[in-house]
Design an enzyme around this catalytic site. Structure first.
Site, short mmCIF file in Angstrom:
data_model
loop_
_atom_site.label_atom_id
_atom_site.label_comp_id
_atom_site.label_asym_id
_atom_site.label_seq_id
_atom_site.Cartn_x
_atom_site.Cartn_y
_atom_site.Cartn_z
N ARG A 160 -5.57 2.82 11.27
CA ARG A 160 -5.15 2.68 9.87
C ARG A 160 -5.45 3.93 9.04
O ARG A 160 -5.80 3.85 7.87
CB ARG A 160 -5.82 1.44 9.23
CG ARG A 160 -5.47 0.13 9.89
CD ARG A 160 -4.00 -0.22 9.78
NE ARG A 160 -3.72 -1.44 10.52
CZ ARG A 160 -3.38 -1.47 11.82
NH1 ARG A 160 -3.27 -0.34 12.50
NH2 ARG A 160 -3.15 -2.61 12.43
N SER A 239 -3.03 -7.82 5.00
CA SER A 239 -4.47 -7.70 5.25
C SER A 239 -5.10 -6.83 4.17
O SER A 239 -4.78 -5.65 4.06
CB SER A 239 -4.72 -7.09 6.63
OG SER A 239 -4.16 -7.90 7.63
N GLU A 343 -7.81 -2.04 2.46
CA GLU A 343 -6.68 -1.35 3.08
C GLU A 343 -5.67 -0.86 2.04
O GLU A 343 -5.19 0.26 2.13
CB GLU A 343 -6.01 -2.26 4.10
CG GLU A 343 -4.92 -1.57 4.91
CD GLU A 343 -4.49 -2.38 6.13
OE1 GLU A 343 -3.37 -2.14 6.61
OE2 GLU A 343 -5.27 -3.22 6.61
#
Length: 351
Positions: A160, A239, A343
């Site tokens: 990520r 998420s 995130e």
């Protein structure tokens, strides 16, 4: 190039949150994107790049600068080589690669947002990450004042993360190029146990491409991870926290906290993350810390379908969302000594 002033940004985000931009520019070609960025930089104006809005948390006060909405289009397929304009809808692009019989991104079906955002976040799901198939990223280098082509090896991809995320003010992605696989209509080898179970096969097996895509879409929909304007569980950024990656020492301390809180038989998820690192599940941590599905009493709550999604139930503010995010983050740390990291990108606000 369309230009608006005091323009609402909330409708451009999947959270449907945030105040207005002082100026909103919509660019439909690479040249317009570059022109808008150069103009903002020359004027010393703060710049916010907006794609699909699926990874943005914008302050209630809005953005006092130029918001640049990238609405470029372009899907070019030559053999197994794919080039996407940054503004292309990612989920639609995945569907088209499946229709073309090419493997490599089929398990990332249903991820909201634009193609240009995928290398920034190294987007991934159900055992696939875009870094495995990206060959090049074409971007405008604001520091050098020119368009550059970066091979995948220079993109700094990790879980990520990427070079673009590490230095968010330098590059504006214009195009993304992929190398896909012709496996005779079959998917790439399945890497995610949940997907394999749902398909009734083993990890490492291949299945028909469309079957893989449809299965992933059903799994995502069951977790509120496929956009639906009528379903407030999808008024989210997917998420909200990344899965923590721990050193061996951190993992040992974490296991001790788990045993102390949940008993010696409790076994948290653990996945090798390279170089002695271990990745665990943010969703598991949130749930075991007491933040279950549907948690919350205000207009911002945890999804009723998945503990990893924080949602706007229709009347939330960004302040409401951040208060919930802090409560979850701090509660997980108090329970297990692990700090969750958001995130989505925060604009004008922070946890």
């Amino acid at each position: 190039m369309q230009e608006l002033h005091d323009a609402p940004l909330a409708p451009l985000t999947t959270f449907r949150l945030g105040g207005p931009a002082a100026r909103l520019v919509t660019a439909t070609t690479d040249e317009e994107v570059v022109e808008a960025v150069r103009a903002a930089d020359a004027a010393g104006t703060p710049l916010l790049v907006v794609g699909g809005g699926s990874n943005l948390v914008i302050a209630d006060e809005g953005f006092d600068g130029t918001a640049l909405r990238i609405a470029t289009t372009g899907f070019r397929l030559e053999g197994t080589r794919l080039e996407l304009a940054a503004g292309e809808n990612w989920s639609d692009a995945v569907a088209r690669t499946v229709e073309a019989g090419l493997a490599g991104v089929e398990c990332m079906a249903g991820i909201p947002g634009s193609a240009g955002a995928t290398p920034i976040q190294n987007v991934g799901a159900y055992g696939q990450e875009v870094s495995a198939t990206i060959t090049e990223v074409v971007a405008y280098d604001r520091r050098g004042g020119r368009v550059v082509t970066l091979p995948a090896a220079e993109c700094g991809f990790s879980y990520r993360h990427s070079r673009f995320k590490a230095d968010p003010t330098r590059f504006v992605v214009l195009r993304v190029r992929f190398g896909l696989e012709d496996a005779g209509g079959l998917s790439a080898p399945l890497r995610y146990a949940e997907t394999a179970r749902a398909l009734g096969v083993s990890v490492g097996d291949r299945v028909p491409l469309e079957r893989a895509r449809e299965t992933v879409l059903k799994l995502r929909a069951g977790k509120g991870m496929v956009l639906d304007p009528e379903d407030h569980d999808t008024w989210s950024a997917g998420s909200f926290f990344t899965n923590p990656v721990l050193t061996e020492a951190e993992h040992a301390a974490f296991l001790a906290r788990v045993a102390d809180r949940l008993g010696p038989d409790a076994v948290p998820p653990a996945y090798p993350a390279g170089d002695g690192l271990v990745k665990t599940s943010a969703a598991w941590l949130i749930d075991k810390a007491g933040f279950t599905k549907g948690y919350g009493e205000g207009p911002a709550r945890i999804s009723t379908k998945h503990t990893l999604a924080l949602t706007n139930r229709g009347s939330a503010t960004t302040a409401d969302l951040l208060a919930l995010a802090r409560e979850v983050r701090d509660g997980v740390y108090a329970a297990f000594g692990v700090t969750l990291v958001n995130e989505p990108v925060t604009v004008g606000c922070s946890l």
